[in-house]
Design a protein around this motif. Structure first.
Motif, PDB file in Angstrom:
ATOM      1  N   ALA A  87      26.145   6.974  -4.495  1.00 28.51           N
ATOM      2  CA  ALA A  87      25.192   5.939  -4.094  1.00 28.51           C
ATOM      3  C   ALA A  87      24.163   6.566  -3.159  1.00 28.51           C
ATOM      4  N   PHE A  88      22.900   6.611  -3.607  1.00 29.93           N
ATOM      5  CA  PHE A  88      21.798   7.104  -2.794  1.00 29.93           C
ATOM      6  C   PHE A  88      21.027   5.913  -2.239  1.00 29.93           C
ATOM      7  N   THR A  89      20.811   5.895  -0.909  1.00 30.10           N
ATOM      8  CA  THR A  89      20.100   4.800  -0.252  1.00 30.10           C
ATOM      9  C   THR A  89      18.831   5.338   0.383  1.00 30.10           C
ATOM     10  N   VAL A  90      17.705   4.703   0.049  1.00 30.06           N
ATOM     11  CA  VAL A  90      16.401   5.105   0.567  1.00 30.06           C
ATOM     12  C   VAL A  90      15.825   3.967   1.397  1.00 30.06           C
ATOM     13  N   ASP A  91      15.463   4.256   2.658  1.00 31.97           N
ATOM     14  CA  ASP A  91      14.815   3.273   3.531  1.00 31.97           C
ATOM     15  C   ASP A  91      13.374   3.703   3.753  1.00 31.97           C
ATOM     16  N   LEU A  92      12.427   2.783   3.447  1.00 30.99           N
ATOM     17  CA  LEU A  92      11.006   3.078   3.588  1.00 30.99           C
ATOM     18  C   LEU A  92      10.272   1.908   4.229  1.00 30.99           C
ATOM     19  N   ASP A  93       9.288   2.224   5.085  1.00 26.19           N
ATOM     20  CA  ASP A  93       8.365   1.214   5.596  1.00 26.19           C
ATOM     21  C   ASP A  93       7.077   1.317   4.795  1.00 26.19           C
ATOM     22  N   LEU A  94       6.731   0.207   4.077  1.00 28.13           N
ATOM     23  CA  LEU A  94       5.524   0.202   3.256  1.00 28.13           C
ATOM     24  C   LEU A  94       4.585  -0.886   3.762  1.00 28.13           C
ATOM     25  N   PRO A  95       3.356  -0.553   4.155  1.00 30.68           N
ATOM     26  CA  PRO A  95       2.427  -1.568   4.673  1.00 30.68           C
ATOM     27  C   PRO A  95       1.989  -2.535   3.580  1.00 30.68           C
ATOM     28  N   ALA A 112      16.915  -3.317  -4.858  1.00 29.04           N
ATOM     29  CA  ALA A 112      15.768  -3.286  -3.942  1.00 29.04           C
ATOM     30  C   ALA A 112      15.879  -4.472  -3.000  1.00 29.04           C
ATOM     31  N   GLN A 113      15.904  -4.197  -1.664  1.00 32.69           N
ATOM     32  CA  GLN A 113      16.016  -5.260  -0.659  1.00 32.69           C
ATOM     33  C   GLN A 113      14.905  -5.100   0.375  1.00 32.69           C
ATOM     34  N   GLU A 114      14.420  -6.215   0.862  1.00 36.61           N
ATOM     35  CA  GLU A 114      13.488  -6.225   1.981  1.00 36.61           C
ATOM     36  C   GLU A 114      14.280  -6.609   3.218  1.00 36.61           C
ATOM     37  N   LEU A 115      14.449  -5.653   4.167  1.00 39.82           N
ATOM     38  CA  LEU A 115      15.341  -5.867   5.301  1.00 39.82           C
ATOM     39  C   LEU A 115      14.654  -6.621   6.431  1.00 39.82           C
ATOM     40  N   GLU A 116      13.545  -6.132   6.920  1.00 34.70           N
ATOM     41  CA  GLU A 116      12.881  -6.730   8.062  1.00 34.70           C
ATOM     42  C   GLU A 116      11.410  -6.351   8.034  1.00 34.70           C
ATOM     43  N   GLN A 117      10.641  -7.045   8.861  1.00 33.18           N
ATOM     44  CA  GLN A 117       9.216  -6.769   8.922  1.00 33.18           C
ATOM     45  C   GLN A 117       8.826  -6.461  10.355  1.00 33.18           C
ATOM     46  N   ARG A 118       8.271  -5.238  10.546  1.00 30.10           N
ATOM     47  CA  ARG A 118       7.776  -4.839  11.861  1.00 30.10           C
ATOM     48  C   ARG A 118       6.263  -4.688  11.769  1.00 30.10           C
ATOM     49  N   GLY A 119       5.554  -5.669  12.333  1.00 26.79           N
ATOM     50  CA  GLY A 119       4.101  -5.658  12.235  1.00 26.79           C
ATOM     51  C   GLY A 119       3.686  -5.928  10.806  1.00 26.79           C
ATOM     52  N   ASN A 120       2.839  -5.037  10.272  1.00 28.12           N
ATOM     53  CA  ASN A 120       2.319  -5.226   8.916  1.00 28.12           C
ATOM     54  C   ASN A 120       3.074  -4.388   7.894  1.00 28.12           C
ATOM     55  N   SER A 121       4.213  -3.794   8.298  1.00 23.86           N
ATOM     56  CA  SER A 121       4.937  -2.891   7.400  1.00 23.86           C
ATOM     57  C   SER A 121       6.395  -3.321   7.272  1.00 23.86           C
ATOM     58  N   PRO A 122       6.754  -4.064   6.231  1.00 25.84           N
ATOM     59  CA  PRO A 122       8.164  -4.422   6.009  1.00 25.84           C
ATOM     60  C   PRO A 122       9.006  -3.183   5.707  1.00 25.84           C
ATOM     61  N   THR A 123      10.293  -3.260   6.044  1.00 25.35           N
ATOM     62  CA  THR A 123      11.236  -2.191   5.728  1.00 25.35           C
ATOM     63  C   THR A 123      11.976  -2.543   4.448  1.00 25.35           C
ATOM     64  N   PHE A 124      11.969  -1.597   3.498  1.00 22.95           N
ATOM     65  CA  PHE A 124      12.625  -1.813   2.202  1.00 22.95           C
ATOM     66  C   PHE A 124      13.789  -0.833   2.073  1.00 22.95           C
ATOM     67  N   ARG A 125      14.856  -1.309   1.449  1.00 25.92           N
ATOM     68  CA  ARG A 125      16.019  -0.456   1.161  1.00 25.92           C
ATOM     69  C   ARG A 125      16.240  -0.443  -0.340  1.00 25.92           C
ATOM     70  N   PHE A 126      16.206   0.760  -0.914  1.00 24.19           N
ATOM     71  CA  PHE A 126      16.414   0.943  -2.350  1.00 24.19           C
ATOM     72  C   PHE A 126      17.707   1.731  -2.534  1.00 24.19           C
ATOM     73  N   THR A 127      18.601   1.228  -3.348  1.00 30.13           N
ATOM     74  CA  THR A 127      19.900   1.866  -3.561  1.00 30.13           C
ATOM     75  C   THR A 127      20.092   2.146  -5.046  1.00 30.13           C
ATOM     76  N   MET A 140       0.858  -1.189   0.000  1.00 31.79           N
ATOM     77  CA  MET A 140       0.000   0.000   0.000  1.00 31.79           C
ATOM     78  C   MET A 140       0.897   1.243   0.000  1.00 31.79           C
ATOM     79  N   GLY A 141       0.537   2.256  -0.785  1.00 34.96           N
ATOM     80  CA  GLY A 141       1.325   3.489  -0.807  1.00 34.96           C
ATOM     81  C   GLY A 141       0.915   4.378  -1.955  1.00 34.96           C
ATOM     82  N   ASP A 142       1.660   5.477  -2.127  1.00 31.35           N
ATOM     83  CA  ASP A 142       1.401   6.443  -3.197  1.00 31.35           C
ATOM     84  C   ASP A 142       2.326   6.100  -4.363  1.00 31.35           C
ATOM     85  N   THR A 143       1.798   5.360  -5.336  1.00 32.99           N
ATOM     86  CA  THR A 143       2.640   4.885  -6.447  1.00 32.99           C
ATOM     87  C   THR A 143       3.184   6.041  -7.274  1.00 32.99           C
ATOM     88  N   LEU A 144       2.385   7.118  -7.433  1.00 27.66           N
ATOM     89  CA  LEU A 144       2.847   8.261  -8.222  1.00 27.66           C
ATOM     90  C   LEU A 144       4.088   8.876  -7.586  1.00 27.66           C
TER      91      LEU A 144
END
Length: 837
Positions: free
Chosen positions: A678-686, A600-615, A569-573
């Motif tokens: 190298a730009f690294t973005v960490d996001l929690d996406l439900p 694109a990596q999936e690092l961990e899952q906290r509840g219903n929102s996994p943490t993703f790292r995009f580099t 779930m998120g704002d795809t635009l």
């Protein structure tokens, strides 16, 4: 003996009555003096209040005139920088709309009006040489003049390049209203005077006084001595401040005067009737008379009653003392000021408020008993030294900065020192207030002002650069259009020009979108949506867009995806905007033959929102350390020749960082010159709840003249050019299009149509008479058989997320942004019309 006793008794009675009489006379004289003192104090205090009000009005008027001068000079600079008359007209119309200034007129050296009516600046009484003074000084302002309607106006002249002058004026009434038409609860009024007491702006309250050209004639006519009037005029001419009393209409009037806008030598004079000034003290004086009478009665009764009343009064005095102590206690508990009352006989204070322990960390008993601690603090010693200093001759205030060991913090103390007499005994009041927070707030405000000034400077530099960046594609559009017109017989040349026009217009649109996005972010109006999407499909779309760009430069593009959960779930635009900004920068700033990678990596899952790292990494030109400090700052651009050769706003990374922050994520950067970035973005996406379906990826569409065959559309569009473009594009592919110029016309046309006559409604948003939102709501509720089912598509330049939501809330089925993407429009129309059929 008896006679002696009678004689002594007679003497005692006589003495008793003499004492009573003397006491009564003394009390009476004291009461008279008290009343006189109260009247004097009330009058002095009220005069001071009126002077402060006059000063405040003076500062306000000065600020208005200074702001007017600054705004007109700024407008003149903008006009000088504008090459086209139409652009200058837009600037002048916008300025006149946003300000109270009117009559904007541009006059050339020959007196011809280049903009505005020629008579707008021809006010009665313009001083000779006014235009020459404007050209010499760059700006000039007149005393009030008379316009064609008989109203007073102040004329402003601002020099423009090319021996032109910008004229403007404001009514004098607005100057009076800006600082209040009345003074002192409606009892007073104000003048603005010029040199020699000339009435520049008369009071609104007394229009009949406008017959006098200067205040001196008015005062002399009111039977005031010419010597006092001339002294008053001299004080005005010298720019002095003060107050004086004159007679007007048989009443004493208080005149308070303050300089205003010293460039013109003006003075603001406030006039208040003296009886109104003293009116507030009448109740106090009557109360004082009553109190004096009561005191006399109490004294007489006390002397007559003898010792019994003496002890009774003593007991009452003790009660009063306890009452005063209770008052002191209540005050100390409800104020943040510590009061010390000192006497001249002893180093120990007479009284210290109990809040001393709470505010200063030193109990009141330490001061009262002069208790010395074994290791007395430097703060206590410093405060005690201040209390033991010689008293000033009059009240004063000082600030002290010190460290308080008792409270373990720095403190700023504001100390008010007021010596006074209590009877014949000299005393002094010290009011110690902790103003640490106030001082810190002032420092924060000063720091914020510096930051704001730096931000404004950065914006100015940015928009200076943006002017070049936006003119570059605009020059390409205008130039290629001219070439195409001259090459109408050469189809290949015309097609090449059109392709370049298309490229330049899309580049210009990208620049505008970046600036608008940054404006939304800075105003706090950025809205994010939360909708289901497939991360895998989003990344595939990115790769499909970026790979041709990389191949054209001989670059290697690598996508590595290690993700377990794709349905999120998120704002795809906005997610797509983040990744496209980073990837397009990597492609632009990497040399031919270089390498760009996306991980694109999936690092961990906290509840219903996994943490993703995009580099996003590249081996391009890299970023210097000093540039990394400002690269995410809005309106800051790196001073680098290689960077400036690449087109763009420089807002991409600032927008990216703000979008990531709004989503609750973070972005980091590692880079060095010549070693890539190298730009690294960490996001929690439900994750999506359940098995929500994802809309299938639209297949490639090929449009031809039969794509819209048999379809009839109702187009609501107020702009003739946009109307022509939409009709031409739609009819070229087989559609029939009926146009209306506003929402109300579209509503009436649809309501009057037969069922099935229209297949869809294409609706602009910002239209006269009735906007698109209201028209869509009315269509949905008009009772037509197709009211609930006919597709209504928003086609508008309002492209932000909140605009899309507003269109949906109004009952529209989809939202298409201008410029129109015909392929996307076809896909939306086909989907909605198929569903309606």
């Amino acid at each position: 003996m008896k006679q002696a006793n009678q004689k002594r008794h007679r003497y005692r009675n006589t003495a008793f009555f003499v004492v009573i009489a003397a006491s009564c006379i003394g009390a009476f004289l004291i009461g008279i003096e008290a009343i006189r003192s109260i009247r004097s104090n009330v009058r002095s205090t009220t005069v001071q209040v009126i002077r402060e009000i006059t000063n405040s009005k003076s500062q306000m008027l000065t600020a208005i005139l200074n702001d007017t001068e600054r705004d007109l000079r700024s407008l003149a600079a903008s006009l000088d920088a504008t090459m086209e008359l139409s652009s200058a007209a837009v600037l002048l119309e916008r300025f006149e709309k946003d300000h109270t200034i009117s009559g904007l007129t541009i006059i050339d050296h020959g007196g011809k009006a280049l903009y505005g009516p020629e008579n707008a600046y021809l006010l009665k009484g313009i001083p000779e040489g006014f235009a020459a003074e404007v050209e010499a000084d760059g700006f000039q302002m007149s005393d009030p003049l008379i316009d064609e309607n008989g109203d007073r106006r102040v004329l402003f002249g601002t020099a423009l390049a090319g021996d032109r002058i910008l004229y403007a004026s404001i009514p004098t009434d607005s100057m009076q209203k800006a600082c209040g038409e009345t003074t002192y609860l409606g009892e007073g009024y104000s003048y603005i005077l010029g040199k020699d007491g000339k009435i520049v702006v008369p009071p609104l309250r007394y229009n009949y006084e406008q017959v006098y050209e200067d205040i001196g004639n008015l005062l002399i006519y009111a039977d005031n001595s010419s010597e006092r009037v001339q002294a008053f005029i001299r004080a005005l001419n010298s720019g002095a401040t003060g107050s004086v009393v004159f007679q007007i209409d048989g009443q004493e009037q208080l005149f308070c005067f303050e300089p205003v806008y010293e460039k013109r030598g003006w003075q603001l004079v406030t006039v208040v009737a003296l009886n109104a000034v003293e009116k507030d003290g009448a109740q106090i004086i009557s109360t004082a008379v009553a109190m004096a009478t009561v005191i006399i009665g109490v004294v007489v009764t006390a002397l007559a009653a003898g010792s019994f009343l003496y002890w009774s009064m003593r007991r009452k005095q003790q009660e009063n003392d306890r009452f005063l102590l209770d008052i002191y206690q209540a005050i100390s508990e409800n104020t943040d000021t510590v009061i010390f009352i000192l006497n001249a006989r002893s180093a120990a204070p007479d009284y210290v408020f109990e809040n001393s322990g709470r505010i200063l960390g030193i109990p009141a008993e330490e001061f009262l008993k002069q208790e010395q601690q074994e290791q007395d603090s430097a703060f206590r010693s410093k405060l005690q030294a201040i209390l033991e200093e010689p008293w000033p001759s009059e009240g004063c205030t000082r600030e002290v900065h010190t460290y308080n060991e008792r409270l373990h913090r720095d403190m700023w103390l504001k100390i008010l020192i007021c010596p006074f007499l209590l009877g014949d005994e000299k005393k002094c009041l010290y009011a110690v207030t902790d103003v640490t927070q106030e001082h810190n707030d002032r420092e924060k405000i000063a720091a914020a002002v510096v930051v704001a000034e730096q931000a404004n400077a950065a914006k100015s530099n940015f928009f200076s650069s943006m002017s070049h960046d936006m003119r570059t594609p605009m020059n390409g559009i205008v130039g290629m259009t001219t070439i195409a017109k001259r090459s109408l017989g050469d189809q290949d040349r015309v097609l090449d020009c059109l392709n370049k026009i298309d490229f330049s217009s899309r580049h210009l649109l990208g620049l505008i979108n970046d600036v608008l996005d940054m404006s939304k972010i800075e105003s706090g109006k950025l809205a994010l949506v939360c909708e289901p999407f497939d991360l895998g499909e989003l990344l595939l779309g990115l790769e499909a867009i970026l790979r041709p760009q990389c191949e054209s430069k001989g670059q290697t593009l690598t996508f590595t995806v290690n993700i377990r959960h794709l349905r999120l779930m998120g704002d795809t635009l906005r997610l797509n905007q983040i990744f496209m900004n980073l990837l397009s920068n990597a492609v632009k700033f990497t040399q031919e033959g270089g390498a760009v990678s996306f991980t694109a990596q999936e690092l961990e899952q906290r509840g219903n929102s996994p943490t993703f790292r995009f580099t996003v990494a590249d081996n391009g030109i890299g970023i210097a350390q000093e540039a990394q400090q400002i690269i995410f700052t809005p309106f800051e651009r790196v001073s680098n020749t290689a960077v400036h050769q690449i087109e763009g706003t420089g807002l991409g990374l600032a927008i990216t960082k703000n979008l990531i922050t709004a989503m609750g994520g973070q972005i980091t950067l590692k880079s060095a010159p010549g070693q890539g970035s190298a730009f690294t973005v960490d996001l929690d996406l439900p994750m999506q709840e359940g098995e929500l379906s994802i809309a299938p990826v639209a297949e490639a569409v090929t449009l031809d003249e039969t794509s819209f065959a048999g379809r009839r559309f109702l187009l609501a569009e107020d702009n003739a050019i946009n109307q022509e473009i939409a009709v031409e594009l739609l009819t070229a592919y087989g559609a029939k299009v009926e146009t209306r110029n506003d929402g109300q016309q579209a509503l009436l046309a649809f309501a009057a149509s037969a069922e099935g006559y229209y297949d869809a409604v294409l609706m602009d948003i910002q239209m006269p008479v009735m906007n698109g939102y209201e028209a869509a709501r009315r269509i949905r509720t008009c009772g037509h058989p197709q009211a609930q089912s006919i597709p209504i598509i928003a086609m508008t330049a309002n492209v932000f997320t909140e605009d899309v939501l507003a269109a949906r809330n109004a009952g529209m089925d989809a939202h298409i942004a201008k410029p129109i993407d015909l392929t996307k429009l076809y896909q939306v129309l086909k989907e909605k019309m198929d569903a309606a059929d």
